[in-house]
Design a protein around this motif. Sequence first.
Motif, PDB file in Angstrom:
ATOM      1  N   GLU A  98       0.817  -1.213   0.000  1.00  0.00           N
ATOM      2  CA  GLU A  98       0.000   0.000   0.000  1.00  0.00           C
ATOM      3  C   GLU A  98       0.847   1.258   0.000  1.00  0.00           C
ATOM      4  OE1 GLU A  98      -3.617   2.115   2.605  1.00  0.00           O
ATOM      5  OE2 GLU A  98      -2.861   0.127   3.152  1.00  0.00           O
ATOM      6  N   GLU A  99       1.925   1.285   0.768  1.00  0.00           N
ATOM      7  CA  GLU A  99       2.752   2.489   0.866  1.00  0.00           C
ATOM      8  C   GLU A  99       3.502   2.783  -0.421  1.00  0.00           C
ATOM      9  OE1 GLU A  99       2.778   0.007   2.954  1.00  0.00           O
ATOM     10  OE2 GLU A  99       1.874   0.835   4.775  1.00  0.00           O
ATOM     11  N   LEU A 100       3.691   1.767  -1.270  1.00  0.00           N
ATOM     12  CA  LEU A 100       4.480   1.945  -2.495  1.00  0.00           C
ATOM     13  C   LEU A 100       3.633   1.880  -3.759  1.00  0.00           C
ATOM     14  CD1 LEU A 100       7.555  -0.309  -1.591  1.00  0.00           C
ATOM     15  CD2 LEU A 100       7.349   2.177  -1.346  1.00  0.00           C
ATOM     16  N   ALA A 101       2.325   1.693  -3.598  1.00  0.00           N
ATOM     17  CA  ALA A 101       1.438   1.584  -4.761  1.00  0.00           C
ATOM     18  C   ALA A 101       0.999   2.967  -5.222  1.00  0.00           C
ATOM     19  CB  ALA A 101       0.227   0.729  -4.417  1.00  0.00           C
ATOM     20  N   HIS A 102       0.706   3.088  -6.527  1.00  0.00           N
ATOM     21  CA  HIS A 102       0.272   4.366  -7.101  1.00  0.00           C
ATOM     22  C   HIS A 102      -0.931   4.148  -8.020  1.00  0.00           C
ATOM     23  CE1 HIS A 102       3.752   6.522  -5.538  1.00  0.00           C
ATOM     24  NE2 HIS A 102       4.512   5.509  -5.938  1.00  0.00           N
ATOM     25  N   PRO A 103      -2.078   3.731  -7.469  1.00  0.00           N
ATOM     26  CA  PRO A 103      -3.264   3.474  -8.297  1.00  0.00           C
ATOM     27  C   PRO A 103      -3.898   4.771  -8.801  1.00  0.00           C
ATOM     28  CG  PRO A 103      -3.816   3.264  -5.985  1.00  0.00           C
ATOM     29  CD  PRO A 103      -2.335   3.479  -6.038  1.00  0.00           C
ATOM     30  N   PRO A 104      -4.757   4.690  -9.816  1.00  0.00           N
ATOM     31  CA  PRO A 104      -5.356   5.906 -10.394  1.00  0.00           C
ATOM     32  C   PRO A 104      -6.235   6.695  -9.427  1.00  0.00           C
ATOM     33  CG  PRO A 104      -6.264   3.910 -11.415  1.00  0.00           C
ATOM     34  CD  PRO A 104      -5.103   3.485 -10.591  1.00  0.00           C
ATOM     35  N   GLN A 105      -6.780   6.051  -8.383  1.00  0.00           N
ATOM     36  CA  GLN A 105      -7.628   6.771  -7.431  1.00  0.00           C
ATOM     37  C   GLN A 105      -6.871   7.907  -6.721  1.00  0.00           C
ATOM     38  OE1 GLN A 105      -7.420   3.432  -7.612  1.00  0.00           O
ATOM     39  NE2 GLN A 105      -9.422   3.096  -8.593  1.00  0.00           N
ATOM     40  N   ASP A 148     -11.526  26.382 -14.474  1.00  0.00           N
ATOM     41  CA  ASP A 148     -10.444  25.750 -15.226  1.00  0.00           C
ATOM     42  C   ASP A 148     -10.298  24.270 -14.871  1.00  0.00           C
ATOM     43  OD1 ASP A 148     -10.077  28.320 -16.028  1.00  0.00           O
ATOM     44  OD2 ASP A 148      -8.087  28.572 -15.142  1.00  0.00           O
ATOM     45  N   ILE A 149      -9.975  23.461 -15.876  1.00  0.00           N
ATOM     46  CA  ILE A 149      -9.550  22.079 -15.645  1.00  0.00           C
ATOM     47  C   ILE A 149      -8.051  22.129 -15.351  1.00  0.00           C
ATOM     48  CG2 ILE A 149      -9.272  19.797 -16.665  1.00  0.00           C
ATOM     49  CD1 ILE A 149     -11.691  20.496 -18.479  1.00  0.00           C
ATOM     50  N   VAL A 150      -7.625  21.561 -14.225  1.00  0.00           N
ATOM     51  CA  VAL A 150      -6.227  21.670 -13.800  1.00  0.00           C
ATOM     52  C   VAL A 150      -5.669  20.274 -13.519  1.00  0.00           C
ATOM     53  CG1 VAL A 150      -4.608  22.718 -12.186  1.00  0.00           C
ATOM     54  CG2 VAL A 150      -6.751  23.898 -12.737  1.00  0.00           C
ATOM     55  N   LEU A 151      -4.578  19.934 -14.203  1.00  0.00           N
ATOM     56  CA  LEU A 151      -3.852  18.689 -13.962  1.00  0.00           C
ATOM     57  C   LEU A 151      -2.537  19.037 -13.288  1.00  0.00           C
ATOM     58  CD1 LEU A 151      -4.219  17.064 -17.528  1.00  0.00           C
ATOM     59  CD2 LEU A 151      -5.901  17.103 -15.683  1.00  0.00           C
ATOM     60  N   THR A 152      -2.215  18.338 -12.202  1.00  0.00           N
ATOM     61  CA  THR A 152      -0.943  18.557 -11.499  1.00  0.00           C
ATOM     62  C   THR A 152      -0.083  17.313 -11.658  1.00  0.00           C
ATOM     63  OG1 THR A 152      -2.066  19.964  -9.881  1.00  0.00           O
ATOM     64  CG2 THR A 152       0.137  19.180  -9.323  1.00  0.00           C
ATOM     65  N   PHE A 153       1.083  17.471 -12.286  1.00  0.00           N
ATOM     66  CA  PHE A 153       1.991  16.355 -12.552  1.00  0.00           C
ATOM     67  C   PHE A 153       3.061  16.294 -11.477  1.00  0.00           C
ATOM     68  CE2 PHE A 153      -0.067  16.821 -16.593  1.00  0.00           C
ATOM     69  CZ  PHE A 153      -0.042  15.549 -17.148  1.00  0.00           C
ATOM     70  N   GLU A 154       3.264  15.103 -10.964  1.00  0.00           N
ATOM     71  CA  GLU A 154       4.311  14.906  -9.972  1.00  0.00           C
ATOM     72  C   GLU A 154       5.654  14.706 -10.674  1.00  0.00           C
ATOM     73  OE1 GLU A 154       5.718  14.979  -6.154  1.00  0.00           O
ATOM     74  OE2 GLU A 154       3.731  15.479  -6.951  1.00  0.00           O
ATOM     75  N   SER A 155       5.621  14.142 -11.882  1.00  0.00           N
ATOM     76  CA  SER A 155       6.810  14.060 -12.725  1.00  0.00           C
ATOM     77  C   SER A 155       6.870  15.323 -13.575  1.00  0.00           C
ATOM     78  CB  SER A 155       6.714  12.835 -13.633  1.00  0.00           C
ATOM     79  OG  SER A 155       5.578  12.946 -14.471  1.00  0.00           O
ATOM     80  N   GLY A 156       7.787  15.378 -14.521  1.00  0.00           N
ATOM     81  CA  GLY A 156       7.785  16.500 -15.448  1.00  0.00           C
ATOM     82  C   GLY A 156       6.511  16.493 -16.289  1.00  0.00           C
ATOM     83  N   ARG A 157       6.078  17.688 -16.695  1.00  0.00           N
ATOM     84  CA  ARG A 157       4.879  17.766 -17.529  1.00  0.00           C
ATOM     85  C   ARG A 157       5.153  17.143 -18.895  1.00  0.00           C
ATOM     86  NH1 ARG A 157       3.415  24.073 -16.664  1.00  0.00           N
ATOM     87  NH2 ARG A 157       5.562  24.244 -17.389  1.00  0.00           N
ATOM     88  N   LEU A 283      16.142   4.346 -19.119  1.00  0.00           N
ATOM     89  CA  LEU A 283      14.752   4.652 -19.493  1.00  0.00           C
ATOM     90  C   LEU A 283      13.823   4.737 -18.290  1.00  0.00           C
ATOM     91  CD1 LEU A 283      14.441   2.412 -22.678  1.00  0.00           C
ATOM     92  CD2 LEU A 283      14.729   4.900 -22.580  1.00  0.00           C
ATOM     93  N   SER A 284      14.277   4.369 -17.100  1.00  0.00           N
ATOM     94  CA  SER A 284      13.443   4.459 -15.904  1.00  0.00           C
ATOM     95  C   SER A 284      13.257   5.905 -15.458  1.00  0.00           C
ATOM     96  CB  SER A 284      14.047   3.634 -14.758  1.00  0.00           C
ATOM     97  OG  SER A 284      15.351   4.108 -14.444  1.00  0.00           O
ATOM     98  N   ARG A 285      13.904   6.864 -16.156  1.00  0.00           N
ATOM     99  CA  ARG A 285      13.713   8.291 -15.858  1.00  0.00           C
ATOM    100  C   ARG A 285      12.436   8.832 -16.483  1.00  0.00           C
ATOM    101  NH1 ARG A 285      18.716  11.213 -18.255  1.00  0.00           N
ATOM    102  NH2 ARG A 285      17.727  13.019 -17.272  1.00  0.00           N
ATOM    103  N   TYR A 286      11.858   8.103 -17.443  1.00  0.00           N
ATOM    104  CA  TYR A 286      10.765   8.641 -18.248  1.00  0.00           C
ATOM    105  C   TYR A 286       9.463   7.911 -17.951  1.00  0.00           C
ATOM    106  CZ  TYR A 286      15.091   9.955 -20.608  1.00  0.00           C
ATOM    107  OH  TYR A 286      16.371  10.415 -20.881  1.00  0.00           O
ATOM    108  N   PHE A 287       8.480   8.664 -17.460  1.00  0.00           N
ATOM    109  CA  PHE A 287       7.182   8.088 -17.089  1.00  0.00           C
ATOM    110  C   PHE A 287       6.211   9.243 -16.880  1.00  0.00           C
ATOM    111  CE2 PHE A 287       9.907   8.672 -13.426  1.00  0.00           C
ATOM    112  CZ  PHE A 287       9.114   9.395 -12.541  1.00  0.00           C
ATOM    113  N   TYR A 288       4.950   8.927 -16.614  1.00  0.00           N
ATOM    114  CA  TYR A 288       3.943   9.926 -16.257  1.00  0.00           C
ATOM    115  C   TYR A 288       3.545   9.726 -14.801  1.00  0.00           C
ATOM    116  CZ  TYR A 288       3.321   9.896 -21.376  1.00  0.00           C
ATOM    117  OH  TYR A 288       3.512   9.934 -22.727  1.00  0.00           O
ATOM    118  N   ALA A 289       3.320  10.833 -14.089  1.00  0.00           N
ATOM    119  CA  ALA A 289       2.821  10.758 -12.713  1.00  0.00           C
ATOM    120  C   ALA A 289       1.936  11.977 -12.465  1.00  0.00           C
ATOM    121  CB  ALA A 289       3.967  10.718 -11.706  1.00  0.00           C
ATOM    122  N   ILE A 290       0.684  11.738 -12.047  1.00  0.00           N
ATOM    123  CA  ILE A 290      -0.288  12.816 -11.813  1.00  0.00           C
ATOM    124  C   ILE A 290      -0.749  12.753 -10.367  1.00  0.00           C
ATOM    125  CG2 ILE A 290      -2.531  13.774 -12.460  1.00  0.00           C
ATOM    126  CD1 ILE A 290      -2.156  12.597 -15.219  1.00  0.00           C
TER     127      ILE A 290
END
Length: 473
Positions: A98-105, A148-157, A283-290
Amino acid sequence: MHLYLALILQALWTGFCQAAMQHYPAAWGHYDVCKSQIYSDEGLTWDYMACQPEAADMTQYLKVTLDPPNITCGNPPETYCALENPYMCNNECDASTEELAHPPQLMFDIEGRNPTTFWQSTSWKRYPKALLVNITLSWNKTIELTDDIVLTFESGRPEQMVLEKSLDYGRTWQPYQFYATDCLDAFTMEPKTVQDLTQHTLLDIICTEDYSRGYVWKYDKTVRFEIKDRFALFAGPRLHNMASLYGQLDTTKNLRDFFTITDLRIRLLRPATGATMVDENNLSRYFYAISDIKVQGRCKCNLHANSCVFDKEKLSCECEHNTTGPDCGRCKRNYQGRAWSAGSYLPIPKGTANICIPNNIGPVIRPNVSSLGVANRKEAPQVALSTVPSVHVANRKRARVCDNELMRCQNGGVCISNVRCNCPAAYTGLLCEKPRCESELGGCRGASSGRAPLRPPSSSWLLLLLLLGSSLL
């Protein structure tokens, strides 16, 4: 003694001036009341008005879907490196913990936690094949956007992204806006910003570079679809002139449809790379995170409801004006005396309810036209006496209004048969207590003042001031 009287006189005058200059709400209102009871020539009747629910955080009521379904990180567990530092590889994603999971919710949970919670995709391990993700937000209900619709990215946009909308529950899609570090290269579109739009080009679909560059700025994480800036093209920079915007929404269907959705889709096409070349050795540097998605809006109820309920995983309007359906989009049974019509924002501030009226059965009378929201008295439909919604037929006894000292007609009004006040042209209300200009656009002192008019003091005030002044002299 004279000083004491002078102080009293000053206090009374100051209180009078403050009372005369009190603030009142803006004249155009918020369309939050569907009906109210008023006295008229016919007695106590219903006055119907256009109404709509309050705006709310609509992410509480959505269903989120990801495509491909297995795009979320953690199965199998994976370690990620920081985009700005390829040697900092201490971020782990494990769906079984649970502490390391990143589900869409976690894109819709309460913000402000430490550490920040967020959804995260798998890394770009299949490079050079594109890392594509579709995030679909569905409400199973028509929604009107209000902010406004606002998306906040934890990784780079992301370096390339498209925001899309659907008006038919996901069967077809139209682009809302394109985002890229280079619009010409990514989408063969000239880069623009919302400030380049005008009233005539507001519906144009643009590509913007404002939200895709600058990964090195740690706090530059948001991507926006600017609703309020588009509203401001009609309502002014601070949205002071909402009457103008409501008038445009009322008369231009394409404009209102532009801000209406049933679904949103975020298409992530290329993650942030932070350089001209992708580091294929890491390649582990590149991903999406919201970490957060904000969608502010209201249920679309066609101006026939002021509340919307969420029951059994579904939103629906609590319809008024004898309408029914999820969007109040049809007349109730036995209330089909004329074709259904959406409510209207006009005239400001109450709009026109366009209520559904009973079927033509039995003896007919002509109902109160203002209660039915009909602009032209000659077109008022004839309806059955037993089913007229605007008059309480059961109570035929006239209310006694101006037959005692406490309920006397004001401002020169004349009592008619102890039933109603015949008011001068400048006043209205049950006891002629309300200046007629208060109900007009802009109020009594102009459109932007928001103040009540300065009224001359009543005779009792003048008499009191005169006596005190005489004593002082």
